[in-house]
Design an enzyme around this catalytic site. Sequence first.
Site, short mmCIF file in Angstrom:
data_model
loop_
_atom_site.label_atom_id
_atom_site.label_comp_id
_atom_site.label_asym_id
_atom_site.label_seq_id
_atom_site.Cartn_x
_atom_site.Cartn_y
_atom_site.Cartn_z
N ARG A 159 18.12 -35.40 8.13
CA ARG A 159 18.05 -35.09 9.57
C ARG A 159 19.40 -35.36 10.22
O ARG A 159 19.99 -36.42 10.00
CB ARG A 159 17.02 -36.01 10.25
N GLY A 208 5.91 -38.56 -2.12
CA GLY A 208 4.96 -39.64 -1.86
C GLY A 208 3.82 -39.70 -2.87
O GLY A 208 3.47 -40.78 -3.37
N HIS A 257 14.74 -45.85 13.27
CA HIS A 257 13.66 -45.32 14.11
C HIS A 257 12.36 -45.92 13.59
O HIS A 257 12.32 -46.51 12.50
CB HIS A 257 13.63 -43.80 14.06
N LEU A 258 11.31 -45.78 14.36
CA LEU A 258 9.97 -46.15 13.89
C LEU A 258 8.99 -45.20 14.57
O LEU A 258 8.94 -45.13 15.81
CB LEU A 258 9.65 -47.60 14.24
N ASP A 268 16.28 -47.67 7.14
CA ASP A 268 15.00 -46.99 7.37
C ASP A 268 13.92 -48.05 7.46
O ASP A 268 13.35 -48.46 6.45
CB ASP A 268 14.73 -46.01 6.22
N GLY A 287 11.17 -35.86 1.73
CA GLY A 287 11.84 -34.65 2.21
C GLY A 287 13.28 -34.60 1.76
O GLY A 287 13.79 -33.56 1.30
N SER A 290 3.48 -38.41 -6.03
CA SER A 290 3.84 -38.75 -7.42
C SER A 290 4.23 -40.22 -7.50
O SER A 290 3.87 -40.91 -8.45
CB SER A 290 5.02 -37.91 -7.91
N ARG A 321 9.96 -50.75 2.73
CA ARG A 321 11.23 -50.18 3.22
C ARG A 321 12.20 -51.26 3.66
O ARG A 321 13.42 -51.08 3.53
CB ARG A 321 10.94 -49.22 4.37
N LYS A 337 1.47 -26.39 -2.36
CA LYS A 337 1.98 -25.05 -2.05
C LYS A 337 3.27 -24.70 -2.78
O LYS A 337 4.18 -25.51 -2.86
CB LYS A 337 2.26 -24.98 -0.56
P1 AMP Z 1 2.24 -31.54 -1.45
O1 AMP Z 1 2.10 -32.19 -0.12
O2 AMP Z 1 2.64 -30.10 -1.40
O3 AMP Z 1 3.04 -32.35 -2.42
O4 AMP Z 1 0.77 -31.48 -2.05
C1 AMP Z 1 0.02 -32.62 -2.31
C2 AMP Z 1 -1.42 -32.23 -2.20
O5 AMP Z 1 -1.68 -31.17 -3.10
C3 AMP Z 1 -2.35 -33.35 -2.60
O6 AMP Z 1 -3.04 -33.77 -1.45
C4 AMP Z 1 -3.29 -32.70 -3.60
O7 AMP Z 1 -4.65 -32.99 -3.36
C5 AMP Z 1 -3.05 -31.23 -3.38
N1 AMP Z 1 -3.40 -30.42 -4.56
C6 AMP Z 1 -2.95 -30.58 -5.82
N2 AMP Z 1 -3.53 -29.68 -6.63
C7 AMP Z 1 -4.37 -28.94 -5.90
C8 AMP Z 1 -5.26 -27.87 -6.18
N3 AMP Z 1 -5.39 -27.38 -7.43
N4 AMP Z 1 -5.97 -27.35 -5.17
C9 AMP Z 1 -5.86 -27.84 -3.92
N5 AMP Z 1 -5.03 -28.85 -3.58
C10 AMP Z 1 -4.31 -29.40 -4.56
#
Ligand code: AMP
Length: 645
Positions: free
Chosen positions: A151, A345, A59-60, A21, A368, A347, A36, A197
């Site tokens: 993938r 990424g 890939h790049l 990678d 992913g 964390s 990487r 999300k």
């Molecule tokens: P993810 O890509 O799903 O791992 O989400 C990472 C993103 O979640 C980061 O850019 C954070 O800024 C955002 N995030 C974390 N907590 C919150 C929150 N309470 N409200 C809105 N965005 C958040």
Amino acid sequence: MSKQTIRDINFAGKKALVRVDFNVPLKEGVVNDDTRIRAAIPTLKYLLDQGAALILMSHLGRPKGEAKAEFSLEPVVSVLSDLLGKPVQFASDCIGEEAASKAAALNAGDVLLLQNTRYYAGEKKNDPELAQKLAKLGDVFVNDAFGTAHRAHASTVGVADYLPAVSGLLLERELDYLIGAVSTPKRPFVAILGGAKVSDKIGVIENLLTKADKVLIGGGMANTFYKAQGLAIGNSLVEDDVLDTAKSLLAAADGKLVLPSQVVIADAFSADANTQTIAVADGVPDGWMILDVVTDEFSAVLADAKLVVWNGPMGVFELAPFAIGTNSVAQMIADSDATSIVGGGDSVSAIKKSGLASEITHISTGGGASLELLEGKELPGVAAIGDKMAIQRTPIIAGNWKMNMSPAAGVGLAQGIVDQLGGSIPTQVVVCPPAVSLFAVSRVVGPSPALIGAQNIYFESKGAYTGEIAPDMLTGWVNYVIIGHSERRQMFGDTNEWVNKKVKAAFAAGLMPILCCGETLAQREAGETNAVLKAQIESALDGVSADDFETMVIAYEPIWAIGTGVTATPEQAEETCAEVRCMVAGIYGDTLAEKVRIQYGGSVKPANAFALASKPNIDGFLVGGASLKADSFVEIIREAARAYG
Ligand code: AMP
């Protein structure tokens, strides 16, 4: 793991087609971050040391199936060449005449980097024609690109239809932790999930709820759970379309899901917004939104965790006032004694920014791909790799009591071990008391499933050998005998020739040898490990029949790790045990070498037993100091049994 790795193949004189990678960021045609490329170096160096020539594919970026100069891999050549300390050739196309002729001309030790595989649309479509053309360049396919293992592309999956496929060291390590450690977890096992999300991580939450003891939720995704509990969340980010899913996850979790009771709210999505810390139960006022969580409840749960997996930030950590939850989780994980696995990424960058990376057991290199593994999915790039031969070796844990334990004390220790193990023993267990205690201990061990071993024998069958024991004297009531322990070699003059005579005498008397081999620190530092082990093993096995060989045990004991408290890392121990297996394969062939059990010995303790036993070429331990207490010896056996599954 059950997948074949580069350690299972002899690469001498072979062309290894390696999927790496090298999807690195470029700035004005120069590599901006070489992380990487560095991550691939151990695999590449290993293959070069084994006598392979390397053909590298990657890939790049996203050139969308066309040759576009801004996505050329050429800038990687000089960086890679510096890191490997040797020239790296480049082919301006990943297939075609130039690639084929350069690949054909490679000699052992040469390295060729192919142009971006995504210059062809067939790469992402896993086109068999492209895969076959790539495969024609090499003899063995090595996949070390964990970041794209989820993938099914021509260079990650398709080529495996045409070549033997094995994993590289980076991919192997990811699987060891993200599948191995998580599927047979040390407990308590705590998962921490965050990010924007819930919808992205429903599968992960569902899977981890079946495996972990607690799942701690923070970040934007917590908001949907708060709303599902009927709490007012003001203007916080929420996913109404998964509210029902959140409700059913909460119901199914049976108290395993932990949500922070206090949060940080703000009146705008901005670093200079007004903020307050509130109890969520009091409700978030309209116009305000949750942007961070207070992690007090998490610290109590993490305090006694033995395995922690973390993926996703606890708040909007990009804005300093809302990075506190994320940073405190990073710190708590770094401070804990648990095995820690961090992926994703955000964390990973929080851990690195806080300077805590060295405190983490495993930092995953693929966002992913690591999430899909945590969901319990099989990655296509991993599925394409060949399974290990299905030979099952019975793990064997032996306790070498050395010159400790009188008959009375030995009986007490053996009784403690037998009592704690109970009737069903998860691996083969052998206790090896000093000669004077052997008989008394055998009375205790005899009726149990555990076995008994001697620490030494002489090779003559009787006569004027004051102080020695003839092999026949042990026949029928002793099962194993340790031969060639480094202490005997170093202090009592046992030579390779004597070791060989003793091994043969043991077999003749119906005893199974545990043949020890190992190098000193000076020999390791001088790069002589393999030569020393080879000499010890070849001479010890001289004249030993294949039938006898199959039943014996080899114990690799690095002398620098015996009684010193220094342990070989699981990777060092695995690498050398795999070498030992290769050496015996050179004498008896692959099939028998796959059957023989190889133990590791040297400062094995309950804390490192699982990680060591998780390695594919380590089939048990020869335990020294930690075998003198029933509690610690039995815990080692249980930890090993957990790893062997
Ligand atoms: P993810 O890509 O799903 O791992 O989400 C990472 C993103 O979640 C980061 O850019 C954070 O800024 C955002 N995030 C974390 N907590 C919150 C929150 N309470 N409200 C809105 N965005 C958040």
